[in-house]
Design an enzyme around this catalytic site. Sequence first.
Site, PDB file in Angstrom:
ATOM      1  N   ASP A  41      33.324  32.226  39.727  1.00  0.00           N
ATOM      2  CA  ASP A  41      34.710  31.837  39.982  1.00  0.00           C
ATOM      3  C   ASP A  41      34.879  30.325  39.895  1.00  0.00           C
ATOM      4  O   ASP A  41      35.881  29.832  39.390  1.00  0.00           O
ATOM      5  CB  ASP A  41      35.186  32.345  41.350  1.00  0.00           C
ATOM      6  CG  ASP A  41      34.303  31.854  42.492  1.00  0.00           C
ATOM      7  OD1 ASP A  41      33.099  31.630  42.263  1.00  0.00           O
ATOM      8  OD2 ASP A  41      34.810  31.681  43.614  1.00  0.00           O
ATOM      9  N   ARG A  95      32.523  24.648  45.110  1.00  0.00           N
ATOM     10  CA  ARG A  95      32.478  24.928  46.551  1.00  0.00           C
ATOM     11  C   ARG A  95      31.381  25.956  46.861  1.00  0.00           C
ATOM     12  O   ARG A  95      30.659  26.403  45.970  1.00  0.00           O
ATOM     13  CB  ARG A  95      33.837  25.404  47.053  1.00  0.00           C
ATOM     14  CG  ARG A  95      34.261  26.750  46.552  1.00  0.00           C
ATOM     15  CD  ARG A  95      35.492  27.254  47.306  1.00  0.00           C
ATOM     16  NE  ARG A  95      35.968  28.495  46.734  1.00  0.00           N
ATOM     17  CZ  ARG A  95      37.144  28.653  46.149  1.00  0.00           C
ATOM     18  NH1 ARG A  95      37.978  27.635  46.054  1.00  0.00           N
ATOM     19  NH2 ARG A  95      37.494  29.820  45.662  1.00  0.00           N
ATOM     20  N   ASP A  96      31.305  26.342  48.111  1.00  0.00           N
ATOM     21  CA  ASP A  96      30.285  27.297  48.543  1.00  0.00           C
ATOM     22  C   ASP A  96      30.707  28.714  48.168  1.00  0.00           C
ATOM     23  O   ASP A  96      30.975  29.538  49.026  1.00  0.00           O
ATOM     24  CB  ASP A  96      30.081  27.175  50.060  1.00  0.00           C
ATOM     25  CG  ASP A  96      31.400  27.313  50.820  1.00  0.00           C
ATOM     26  OD1 ASP A  96      32.466  27.226  50.173  1.00  0.00           O
ATOM     27  OD2 ASP A  96      31.358  27.522  52.040  1.00  0.00           O
ATOM     28  N   GLU A  97      30.783  28.965  46.890  1.00  0.00           N
ATOM     29  CA  GLU A  97      31.180  30.287  46.428  1.00  0.00           C
ATOM     30  C   GLU A  97      30.388  30.590  45.151  1.00  0.00           C
ATOM     31  O   GLU A  97      29.385  31.246  45.219  1.00  0.00           O
ATOM     32  CB  GLU A  97      32.697  30.358  46.234  1.00  0.00           C
ATOM     33  CG  GLU A  97      33.184  31.769  46.308  1.00  0.00           C
ATOM     34  CD  GLU A  97      34.569  31.929  46.914  1.00  0.00           C
ATOM     35  OE1 GLU A  97      35.072  31.029  47.589  1.00  0.00           O
ATOM     36  OE2 GLU A  97      35.151  32.996  46.697  1.00  0.00           O
ATOM     37  N   ASP A 131      38.278  37.870  38.371  1.00  0.00           N
ATOM     38  CA  ASP A 131      38.386  36.713  37.492  1.00  0.00           C
ATOM     39  C   ASP A 131      37.770  37.053  36.130  1.00  0.00           C
ATOM     40  O   ASP A 131      38.333  36.752  35.076  1.00  0.00           O
ATOM     41  CB  ASP A 131      37.645  35.503  38.085  1.00  0.00           C
ATOM     42  CG  ASP A 131      37.990  35.235  39.550  1.00  0.00           C
ATOM     43  OD1 ASP A 131      38.091  36.204  40.327  1.00  0.00           O
ATOM     44  OD2 ASP A 131      38.138  34.064  39.915  1.00  0.00           O
ATOM     45  N   TRP A 189      39.991  44.166  40.625  1.00  0.00           N
ATOM     46  CA  TRP A 189      38.660  43.565  40.654  1.00  0.00           C
ATOM     47  C   TRP A 189      37.640  44.668  40.322  1.00  0.00           C
ATOM     48  O   TRP A 189      36.764  44.488  39.482  1.00  0.00           O
ATOM     49  CB  TRP A 189      38.369  42.968  42.037  1.00  0.00           C
ATOM     50  CG  TRP A 189      38.834  41.553  42.174  1.00  0.00           C
ATOM     51  CD1 TRP A 189      38.039  40.463  42.340  1.00  0.00           C
ATOM     52  CD2 TRP A 189      40.176  41.046  42.165  1.00  0.00           C
ATOM     53  NE1 TRP A 189      38.808  39.315  42.420  1.00  0.00           N
ATOM     54  CE2 TRP A 189      40.110  39.647  42.314  1.00  0.00           C
ATOM     55  CE3 TRP A 189      41.429  41.635  42.033  1.00  0.00           C
ATOM     56  CZ2 TRP A 189      41.252  38.838  42.347  1.00  0.00           C
ATOM     57  CZ3 TRP A 189      42.562  40.831  42.054  1.00  0.00           C
ATOM     58  CH2 TRP A 189      42.468  39.459  42.206  1.00  0.00           C
ATOM     59  N   GLU A 197      42.456  26.522  40.170  1.00  0.00           N
ATOM     60  CA  GLU A 197      42.466  27.830  40.838  1.00  0.00           C
ATOM     61  C   GLU A 197      43.893  28.266  41.183  1.00  0.00           C
ATOM     62  O   GLU A 197      44.266  29.415  41.010  1.00  0.00           O
ATOM     63  CB  GLU A 197      41.651  27.739  42.136  1.00  0.00           C
ATOM     64  CG  GLU A 197      41.644  29.017  42.953  1.00  0.00           C
ATOM     65  CD  GLU A 197      40.713  28.927  44.152  1.00  0.00           C
ATOM     66  OE1 GLU A 197      40.400  27.803  44.572  1.00  0.00           O
ATOM     67  OE2 GLU A 197      40.284  29.985  44.644  1.00  0.00           O
ATOM     68  N   HIS A 251      38.608  26.896  37.703  1.00  0.00           N
ATOM     69  CA  HIS A 251      38.688  28.337  37.944  1.00  0.00           C
ATOM     70  C   HIS A 251      39.321  28.931  36.691  1.00  0.00           C
ATOM     71  O   HIS A 251      40.444  28.577  36.352  1.00  0.00           O
ATOM     72  CB  HIS A 251      39.637  28.557  39.126  1.00  0.00           C
ATOM     73  CG  HIS A 251      39.044  29.280  40.283  1.00  0.00           C
ATOM     74  ND1 HIS A 251      38.145  28.696  41.128  1.00  0.00           N
ATOM     75  CD2 HIS A 251      39.240  30.548  40.749  1.00  0.00           C
ATOM     76  CE1 HIS A 251      37.821  29.570  42.083  1.00  0.00           C
ATOM     77  NE2 HIS A 251      38.467  30.705  41.865  1.00  0.00           N
TER      78      HIS A 251
HETATM   79  C1  RAM Z   1      38.265  33.664  45.736  1.00  0.00           C
HETATM   80  C2  RAM Z   1      37.477  33.523  44.491  1.00  0.00           C
HETATM   81  C3  RAM Z   1      37.982  34.297  43.332  1.00  0.00           C
HETATM   82  C4  RAM Z   1      38.935  35.395  43.681  1.00  0.00           C
HETATM   83  C5  RAM Z   1      38.770  35.908  45.068  1.00  0.00           C
HETATM   84  C6  RAM Z   1      39.757  36.975  45.444  1.00  0.00           C
HETATM   85  O1  RAM Z   1      37.525  33.288  46.835  1.00  0.00           O
HETATM   86  O2  RAM Z   1      37.375  32.169  44.178  1.00  0.00           O
HETATM   87  O3  RAM Z   1      38.573  33.491  42.358  1.00  0.00           O
HETATM   88  O4  RAM Z   1      38.721  36.428  42.766  1.00  0.00           O
HETATM   89  O5  RAM Z   1      38.801  34.915  46.013  1.00  0.00           O
END
Ligand code: RAM
Length: 995
Positions: free
Chosen positions: A535, A539-541, A548, A601, A805, A828
């Site tokens: 994504d 950040r911490d993801e 996505d 998703w 994003e 994003h």
């Molecule tokens: C966020 C992510 C992503 C998205 C979800 C629902 O944290 O960055 O882009 O698909 O949430």
Amino acid sequence: MINRLIQSVAVLCVVSVHVSQGEIVVTRQRCEYRIDPLGIDDLHPRLSWAIESSTRGAKQTAYQVLASSTQDQLDADQGDLWDSGKVASSRTIHVPYEGEPLGSGEQCFWKVRAWDRDGRPSEWSPAAQWSMGLLDESEWAASYISYRDQTPVFKNRDELFLPPARQYRREFAIEKPIRRAMVYATALGIYELHLNGQQVGDAYFAPGWTDYHQRAYYQTYDVTDLIRSEGNAIGIWVADGWYSGYVGFGLLTGIGTEQIGRYTYGKTPSVMAQIEIEYEDGTRETIGTDKTWRVTGDGPIREADFLMGEYYDATRETPGWTEPGYDDSDWGASILAEENGDPVADFYEYQNPNDPRTGPEKASRPKNLGFQRPKLEAFPGVPVRMTQEIPCQSVTRRSPGRYIFDLGQNFAGTYRLRISGPKGHRVRLRFGEMLHPDGRLMTENLRKARAHDHYICKGDPAGEEFSPRFTFHGFRYVEVSDFPGEPNRDTITGLVLHSDTPGGSAFECSDPTINRLFKNIVWTQRANFIDLPTDCPQRDERMGWTGDAQVYIGSATINADVAAFFTKWLRELMEAQRENGVFPGYAPFPFQHGHDFGSAWCDAGVVCPWTIWQAYGDTRVIEECWAPMTQFMDWRKRTSQGYLGVEHGNPWGDWLSQGEETPLAFIDTAYFAVSTRMMAEMADAIGLHDEAEQYRQLLGNIERAFAERYVLPEGRLSVDTQTAYALAVYARLIPHSQRAALGDRLAQKITSNQNRMSTGFLGTYSLLPALTKTGHHDLATFLLQSHEFPSWGYEIDQGATTIWERWDSYTLEDGFGRHNAAMNSFSHYAFGAVCEWMFQEVAGIRPGKPGYEHIIIQPNPPSPSSNAERPPIHWVRASQESIRGTIASEWRLEDGGFELIVSIPANTTATVVIPTAHAGRITESDMPLNEVEGVRLLRTEPERAFLSVRSGAYRFQAPSSTTSAPEALSTSRSQTLPLAVEAASDTTDAVYQEK
Ligand code: RAM
């Protein structure tokens, strides 16, 4: 100007090899999508090539593949492994190897020749090759080794635990001349291999991210040229990576191991490698990782973490450690990975996430963090590499010793630091995508990702250079603190990292903002294709978010050859399937977060394989995903009510929409239809016609239920949002008779919203295509070109160099803070999914048959008076590398004339649709159509002429049909696009189908 454009496309169209008239040439040889791959474990790898020719209508009528165990035999035309013989076929992609069974480590050299339409054979292609990996786990003579890890399980959520990277080494002697030497390597963690002072390969972050409890990949390297007769040393760096380092939002949300965000799969990294040496006398030797290897954690890399950063102490460097003769007496002995025992920790997850009565509740269960040997497979993907250096644009002093370097482009990767400082002097580096208005680095959006690197100088008077190995950041700006002396622009150079997917695309048009948008899209794709589609990179993801991926994958296939990249991730996605059959919100699925899925998703499990099949003609991917996809559809059928979707899972819906919310049950219904239709098509593609029929019946039921529930008699939907109309068109749920009316309502919704979008991830992907399909292409291009908030142009006006994003990630009124500054990525790709429409409907390039075997070229110029705010797009130049070669479309409106220059790869056919009301006046390279070779007029519509076109380069000109007033035009365009046209001549086999 027109001449310049013609020249540029003519250059593009000229084949890259020199061929004389009438000849065809075999190019682009691939094995399982890759050039000369090493260590594959597919017993029938698929071979592909392309045909090039300077002649129009060039075709392959037959082919022959020769495969040999040595290059010499291949050169002598002896296919001791396989001689396919002359096969009468136009097939150039996915030809499975059907020769002698290949054993572990075996090499296979291959070449191919093709016969043209007159039955003349081409020259043989150059030799290509592949090698087999270790086909049976028992062939690993090595063991996973580790260091003795005596640290307790870290449990503190307020501090970070960042262990050093480890170095493993051993020396070995070679007594006889060698023929070949290969290394097979993997790690639970991430590794970098060195031999005799040189890095082996150029990949970052091997072996890649999998669910290490189930499966891991190994890489294969040919090190023949690195082996020395005197003495050899192999060294391996190993860091935490995804296995035991900080991953995703575990620390933020308190899910996963001990709620601390690390140890996701295990506590202590380990590594396994084996060198296989084949001597010239035919004997073999294997040297594998075992307890004789030495290990240290005292080297320079003190911290090495994806999210937190790298800490490098150059005073601790160990020069020469990957060369023979290094004194490792103060290093320790390796241990077997299992000797670290079975530390147990609490693993926090949401229980009953899908139970509507309780909702998700966090609870823990004990989890063994000890070594568990995963199943091993050959890495099927694309390595992460450094692909580009970015020079620094400017340096700004913030305070004594503290500087901000602007690289001018937001990207993912690392950097090269050049520094001269006294021994022991430490500098700190921080990273940001944006600056605050007062010039401060904006880091609020990194959340729990510390993203700090440190460097301690060794005091080299000649200066020092540093570049991290085991971390990456998403950034444009670097802040360096405590810099000794005066930095300059050479102090920091950006190093771009991403999965090095080959191929490419180009898009340019008369609107410079759109050209910047296209660049931003491509940069964002790169920044997020790091081993798997993520994504965001900052950040911490940084996880493989499925929603996505499913909206963006179509664009991805245009911008690069992502077939091998997605082949890898689709394994992770299929494997991440939940017990009930649903595909989760991200894959791999290291921990559960709320509900484990969301509508749209979860459909990535069907949409992504379907898209790879469409783009690359790959039916094996369908076969491999078929069982999990079927289970998913069973879940979809089970959970639907009266053939309608329901409200379930995470309520992401049309995520990050602006001002309008579309109910989840509506979205779920639309995606139920999308997945069902794709399943029907895929079933047919792999010969499961009964299943295809069942899915078609199901689709019919969904369509009827949808019409009854959502379509109102007055030509509206009962869910009256932009996204609802857009999704209904995307899912093809709008009855034909209502299409124009519903399209008009969608257009009206936008115009009454001051010509602004209200859509989020799902709606934005489908909105512009829906407008084009329902006769409102002018409005679609208006939105593309808009600079009003929310729009792509607005982002670009605020300096965006990647896709944000959120539409309001930064606004003039509220800065970064309109929503949640912490969850506000500037890289994003979801809103960049408009790229697919730009190519398909603006440039007009789309597949007419899977794998671009037949190509539709149908440019849609907006009408010249359609945009009062800025000049409507009046020329476009686009190209993409398909699996069959370069496809290019360039059009221009000028003086009431329309010109289209196209390039169609050899061995394919095309339907070219010219927007003109005067089919009789179309010319190609200034000749009337009936005198032109390779082109035939199929039929006309009031403002369109359909041509059947064979491969080659063409320049069409015609009076334009877009000079009329926009109103008049939109009436004519509100006719729906035709589903099929008469088949062209036997040679072109044209199929025109609506996507
Ligand atoms: C966020 C992510 C992503 C998205 C979800 C629902 O944290 O960055 O882009 O698909 O949430």
